[in-house]
Structure formats: C-alpha cells, structure tokens
Write an enzyme that holds these catalytic residues in place. Sequence first.
Site, PDB file in Angstrom:
ATOM      1  N   ASP B  34       0.803  -1.217   0.000  1.00 14.40           N
ATOM      2  CA  ASP B  34       0.000   0.000   0.000  1.00 14.40           C
ATOM      3  C   ASP B  34       0.837   1.268   0.000  1.00 14.40           C
ATOM      4  OD1 ASP B  34      -0.551   0.557   3.540  1.00 14.40           O
ATOM      5  OD2 ASP B  34       1.078  -0.490   2.509  1.00 14.40           O
ATOM      6  N   ARG B  56       3.776   1.853 -11.693  1.00 13.45           N
ATOM      7  CA  ARG B  56       3.292   1.353 -10.397  1.00 13.45           C
ATOM      8  C   ARG B  56       2.361   0.171 -10.622  1.00 13.45           C
ATOM      9  NH1 ARG B  56       2.999   6.974  -9.412  1.00 13.45           N
ATOM     10  NH2 ARG B  56       0.733   7.056  -9.699  1.00 13.45           N
ATOM     11  N   LYS B 147      -6.283  -0.503   6.942  1.00  9.83           N
ATOM     12  CA  LYS B 147      -5.084  -0.232   7.735  1.00  9.83           C
ATOM     13  C   LYS B 147      -4.952   1.258   7.960  1.00  9.83           C
ATOM     14  CE  LYS B 147      -0.904   0.748   6.828  1.00  9.83           C
ATOM     15  NZ  LYS B 147       0.366   0.856   6.137  1.00  9.83           N
ATOM     16  N   GLU B 188      -2.400   0.158  13.785  1.00 14.42           N
ATOM     17  CA  GLU B 188      -0.947   0.216  13.651  1.00 14.42           C
ATOM     18  C   GLU B 188      -0.337   1.384  14.429  1.00 14.42           C
ATOM     19  OE1 GLU B 188       0.570   0.296   9.636  1.00 14.42           O
ATOM     20  OE2 GLU B 188       2.647   0.561  10.281  1.00 14.42           O
ATOM     21  N   GLU B 190       2.879   2.536  15.182  1.00 17.68           N
ATOM     22  CA  GLU B 190       4.286   2.247  14.930  1.00 17.68           C
ATOM     23  C   GLU B 190       5.188   3.145  15.761  1.00 17.68           C
ATOM     24  OE1 GLU B 190       5.754   2.418  10.890  1.00 17.68           O
ATOM     25  OE2 GLU B 190       7.821   1.994  11.544  1.00 17.68           O
ATOM     26  N   LYS B 230      -1.022  -4.222  14.437  1.00 14.85           N
ATOM     27  CA  LYS B 230       0.205  -4.193  13.631  1.00 14.85           C
ATOM     28  C   LYS B 230       1.226  -3.323  14.362  1.00 14.85           C
ATOM     29  CE  LYS B 230       2.085  -3.082   9.052  1.00 14.85           C
ATOM     30  NZ  LYS B 230       1.857  -3.036   7.609  1.00 14.85           N
ATOM     31  N   SER B 301       3.235  -8.529   8.608  1.00 15.57           N
ATOM     32  CA  SER B 301       2.564  -7.648   7.657  1.00 15.57           C
ATOM     33  C   SER B 301       3.690  -6.805   7.076  1.00 15.57           C
ATOM     34  CB  SER B 301       1.522  -6.763   8.340  1.00 15.57           C
ATOM     35  OG  SER B 301       0.996  -5.835   7.399  1.00 15.57           O
ATOM     36  N   TYR B 364       5.326   6.679   4.903  1.00 10.88           N
ATOM     37  CA  TYR B 364       4.983   5.931   3.691  1.00 10.88           C
ATOM     38  C   TYR B 364       4.738   6.839   2.510  1.00 10.88           C
ATOM     39  CZ  TYR B 364       4.699   1.397   5.862  1.00 10.88           C
ATOM     40  OH  TYR B 364       5.003   0.230   6.476  1.00 10.88           O
TER      41      TYR B 364
END
Lengths: 511, 364
Positions: B34, B56, B147, B188, B190, B230, B301, B364
């Site tokens: 993603d 892509r 997500k 998630e 992180e 996650k 993941s 990301y």
Amino acid sequence: MFSLEDSVCAAMHSRKKAGSLEMLSQYNAAVSLGFAASISPSSSEINPMRKASIKSFMDYPHCQGRIEPGPKPHDFASMGEFIVFLGAAARVIPTPKMRWRPLQQSRFVSSHWLTVQSHLLRPRLFPESPSPIENCNFKVNMTAQALTSDQKKDLTEIVKRLIAPGKGVLVLDESLCTMTKRFSCIGIENTEENRRCFRQLFVTTDNEISNYIGGVVLSHETFYQKCDDGRPFPDVLKTKNTVVGIKVDRGVVPLAGTNNETTTQGLDGLAERCAQYKKDGADFAKWRCVLKIREDTPSPLAIWENANVLGRYASVCQQNGLVPFIVPDILSEGSHNLKQSQFIVEKVFASVFKALNDHHIFLEGTVLQPNMVMPGYNCCQKYCLEEIAIATITAFRNTVPPAVPGVALMSGGQSEEDSTMLLNALNKCSLPKSWILTFSYGQPLQISAAKIWGGKDCNVKMAQQEYLKRAKALSLASEGKYCPPTSSRVSHTSESLFISVYISNNPNMKP
Amino acid sequence: MPQVYPALSAEQKKELSDIALRIVAPGKGILAADESVGSMAKRLSQIGVENTEENRRQYRQVLFSADGRIKKCIGGVIFFHETLYQKGDDGVPFVRTIQDKGIVVGIKVDKGVVALAGTDGETTTQGLDGLSERCAQYKKDGADFAKWRCVLKISDHTPSPLAILENANVLARYASICQQNGIVPIVEPEILPDGDHDLKRCQYVTEKVLAAVYKALSDHHVYLEGTLLKPNMVTPGHACPFKYTPEEIAMATVSALRRTVPPAVPGVTFLSGGQSEDEASINLNAINRCPLPRPWALTFSYGRALQASALSAWRGQRDNESAATEEFIKRAEVNGLAAQGKYEGGGEDAGAAGQSLYIANHAY
C-alpha cells in the site's frame, strides 16, 4: 490526567477567574498530579532546599496554626491557590512529627510518600525567584525500573506457589461486623477468643489441605494471633507450605458528589506496614475496591478513582516483596442482566489494567481477584452455567492481559454448591484462557465447617474434615473435573444447570 | 452507565471475526503493498524506474501474478487506493485476482501524518473525515479489512503523553468506524526505530503505547475479536551501540505484548520497520519459538521486507517479471514458515535479502 504544567497554569488563571473552574475536577487534578509525579525519596535526606520550603510552607498565611487537621479547600481564596498549596505541601517531606492531612479524605500525603521534583511552584514560596513556567524542567524518567530482576523473580516465585492448577486461596479476613453475622448464625458470641478458635480450625487442618489451598488471606488481628500451642498462625501455615496473605486496606469511604459510591482507604504508611508484614511472614496482600451497578453508577469518577487506588496499592506492595491481589469487586445487587454486567466488568477492568500500567506494575507478579460476571440479584431472567461462564471468560479475554498469571475468582455470596459448579463451568468452558482460573473463596469454604464446629472444641476434627472436603471439591472444580454428588441439593449432574436467582443467598433477603 | 448500546449486532461481529481469522490463519501473513505515490517514488528511483501510474501498476502486477504457492503463506494484501481500481494486463481487476487466490483484500485508509503543535516533532494521523462513506464504498469494491498507521518516536522527551493519547484515540475512532462498515481494522501504532535507545527502552515505550491503545479501543467500544494489531517488534534503535540476538528481541517483544494485548485479539501482524528481509524473517521466527505462552497469532505484515528482492530483480524490465515474482514467492514462503517458528535458514543470503531497508524518519 492533568499535567503538572496544566494544573499550575490553571491555578494561575483561576486567580483572575474565581469560580470558573469546577472544584472537584481541580481537586482531582491536584490528586492526580500528586500521583503522577510521585518518586520515592529517601526519607533520611532533607536537603537545604526542602528545609527552606518546609519553613516557608509553614509560614504560608493560610497554614499558620492549622497543621492538624489542616486547611480545607474553602479556606483558600480560590481553587488555584489551593492547588498551589497542595503543590507546596507535596514538595515537603514531612517528618514523623509533621503528619498532617489537608483534607479529611486525603490519602496522598503520608510519611515519605510524595515529592514533586519540579520548580514550577517556586514563585509562590520564593517570590524573588524568576518565573519558571517558561523554564519548566519537569522531566519524567521514562526508563526508571520500578523493580529489579531479583524482586521480579521473587514475586513470580510466590505466585507460582500460590496459584497453581488445582490450588486456590482461602479467605479468612472477614471484618468484625461480618464475623458477628457469621457467628450469630451458629449461635456463638463474637469475641476475640472465639475468632481465634474459629480461624485456628482452618489453619491447623491436616497437611493434606496444602494440595488444595495454596494461600490463606488473614486480617491484621488474625495475623498476630497464635494457636493453642503458642505458634503464630503464619508460622503454622508456612509449615504446610501455604503462602500467607494479609488484608491491608482500611475499608471503604464515600466519594463525595456521587450516588453513594466509594473508594478504599489504607495508603497511609502502607509501605512500612507492608515491610513489617513481610518480615512477619506474609507474602501476598489483598485490597478490595467496591463498585455498584445502578442507573447512573459506576460513574467515571468511581471507576477511575478505584482503579487508581488499586494501582497505588499494588505499586507499594511490590516494592515490599508482597504480591498484590487486585480486587475490583462489582456487587451483584441490582436488577441488571448478564449483558449489562459484562459490559460494566469490561469497562472497569480496562480502567484497572490501564491504571496498573500507568503505575508501572509488574503484571506477572500480581493476581486478579474479580467477581464472576453475574446478573443482579433482582434480575428476572435466568441464566445457565454456560452462559455465565461464557460471559465471564469473554469479559476477561477482552481485558486481562496474558501476563497476569492467575485469576482467583470470588464467590460473591453464592452458596457452597453453586460457587463450586460455577468455577467448574468456567474451567470447562471451551473459550481459550490465558490465565489459571481458580478460587479465592471465604464463605463457601467455611460455612459447613462453621456449622459443624458450633463453637465446640470436640467438633473441631469433624469440622476440619468438612473443610478438607470442600477444598478438595474446589480443587477439582478449578481444573474442570468436579462432579456434584447426586445426593446433594443440586437436582442433577447434567451440563446445564439453571441457577435460580440467588434469593437464598441474597443478604438483603435473609430473615 | 449500565446502558449497553451495542455497537455491533451478532452477525456483524461474526463477519468481522471470520475475516480476521482468515487473514491470520496458521502460516499466513499480510503483504503490505500500500505504498503511497510518494513512497513509490523513493522505491522506484532506487532501481532507476520512473514513478508513473503505469509503472506502479506493472510493479504491483509482478507481485499479484504470483502463482498458487502464495495461497499458503499470504492471508491478506493491503492495497493503496489507486491500486484497488487498477487491472492486470489481462483486464482482470487486481482485487479479483487476489480474491480468486482466497486472499483477503485490504485498503489503506489514513491520509498521512500531520504535526501536533507544541510537541517535539510529534504527529497524529488524519483521515477521519468522511471515513464512514469511504469504508462503505471500499467494502462494496471488495475490501474486507483496512489499515491506519500512527507514528511515534523515542527520544528524551518523546513519546509525550499527548502524542500517546491522541494517536491511541484516533486509532480507536478509525477502528470504530471501520467495524460499523463491516471492515476489520488493522491498528498500527508504529514506534520508529530511529534513535540510540536500547532494547529495554523500546520495550518500556511499547508497553505504555499499547496500554493506551487498548484502553482507547475499550473506551470506543471496539470489538477486539474483529481487529488485528500491527505493532513494531521491540528492537533497539538503529543507532544503538549494543547488539541483541533474535531471541532477546523475541523475549522483549512477546513480554511487551503479553502485558498489554488482551487474548481476545486474534492476531498480531508485525511491521518490518526497515529491517532487512533476512532480519525480519529471523526475528519473526524467533518470536514464534519464544517459550512464553501467547494466545494470539504472531505473524507478518511486511512491505519492504517482502518486496526488496523482487524490486531489485525487476528493475522495471518486462523480461525480469517472472524472476521478480519468484523472489517475492520465496520471501513469502520463508515468512510463512517463520510465522510458525519453522524457518531453518537465514543469515547466509547476501544481496538484497541482507540489506538494511532502514530509511530515517520513515513516512509511507
């Protein structure tokens, strides 16, 4: 939770906007900032800075001549000033002579409990100092370990002996008024000697009992009583490899501004008390908080406050080598159904475990002692064992982290047989469980033995046999292996058993 | 207070729980494909390929055209919005290609991080506006899970209480909205590996963050059996001078989870966070061999840690496509074994598998 900075800023602003801040929330902020900022100082040091602050604290106009019992919130011009005062008080390490309580129900000042390492409050005490708000240096040491690895190891060792498959806990810590009720049922007087003899019955049972009972919780009085042969009760229990526990709370007190809700007191001098109990043979402690389910309770305050005080108690216990039993008792009075009960239990437990995390509690060195998820006494709907088991275990699965080694359930006023059947159902339930599920029972283990004893020495042996029998049954139930005897009051042994609403055991409905 | 206003019906709960269990079935994990347009720019520039929509599409096609072997090791694929509506060369939408392999389709729904004023460079994540309608549409278009990534970092004064509270809260809001629309939320939080902190520090912070996350999920009435977590593995910072073995990392990680993640959560799917392909597999394997009891599935993941070799094998050339796909299948199978503690190899591979994929201050 308010940060120290927020509270002081609020205090500064409130001087201009008197009354614009709600008193209770500010009080809570002050209490919570006290909790949040606590660092255990060494009580033997009082550095010059603190000596100076003690002096100026005592000179503080509202304080003079009011150390005992201490000023009340309404003594101050504004809530803000009160908070500053509390902060000033918090900077002081009172010497034993200076024990004071600013509020009747305050628990947060005890002999060397609280130091706020902040310079924020300086301007109140030392007007000549530069304004520190911009230079706030409030640092929290995020990596300070609450316990060493040896301390953690000791706690986990104790838990292993206490809670094992097939072993549970006998609760013998009933308060004086509960003992009056119990003794009146068997027609004897509630004297210290009778209480000693009664507890002796359980403590001196055959060694076989240690296969079923891993630990016994005593009250302070019983902890220091002796058997007929002169040996202290803790020593006798230890010869049977039974872990000795001690109730350390000092009962419930009301939470003002709520619908008869309570918190639990007992934090004052708790560290010294725990250290002494540890020396005298205790290895675990118990502290009970109480919540009720009604239209508007438990309120957010009651949940938060009780969770927080449990966190404080657990922290002090672990520092002194005692495994804390965490008891968030949600009473079964009321007409709520099983779903509502499960909902409340989940909310309360989520708060409890958040508080334990906030207070840096080593979960592997604790035991949770909850009630089962039950409908209220006055609920018209009937539930079978499986439904209760599923509701209970689901609630635990949703909230109790796997690091908690064991859950020792309370019987909550159920009968001997019902409480055994329920524990059995819980252990037979197919939902995966990450913790040992065992018992921490008082009355279901004691009641038959008490009736047989009736206060007479000649009945002791028989009473002890009865106790052994119940303990064995519960041991089987804690492994899901219990089969009720066909001759008992329970009418059948099939899987599904309707529990009639606990009318026979409802204390409100006893004659 | 005792008023129970059920957030979900029994059927909704069952649907969510079934989806979650399918994703983390034994031996299966998630491919995180993603990456945003900006992230793809960085990836493609490393192999000298222009960052166009077509490139892509072709790159994702390399991954999605993997044969039946990945059915055993991939339980879910996370898509980026653009990719969800793209098709393969054969005209078949990617969504259908993935679903036909029995793999659950997921969608990234957050809209990136934004600054939290008054903090030391900390952030929260945006994307709640109109999230319900977007989820409903994604559900119609084939997605069954979502997500949302929140980011925290460790330094002297971070993560601050505000950052922890705010990110936990926004994760809980997102989770609540997803579940209302039949989508399993992957939560998630992180904690970046940037910094010189040691393993203990990371474990401490991870425990604080996860405790706050699960309190927020409880407050927002999120159905835990219909979620996945996650998190980062508990690792030392990238600049930490001490080295730790995979077993130490595994113990720290599983201990932190045991203290904070209720057993109702069906699975924990670790992010790779810049570890090399090799490291990520070895650590996951050690985690699954850790002697501590663990009630949730512990799987992967991975984004970079599944794709790095494939990416460098592909280099944008049509001729390299099948070789690149093979690389991906290889990593997927390795991680499928690691998710069961059955991975025996690791360490000897040179090349792309051994290279650190760490990007400072990764977004990301």
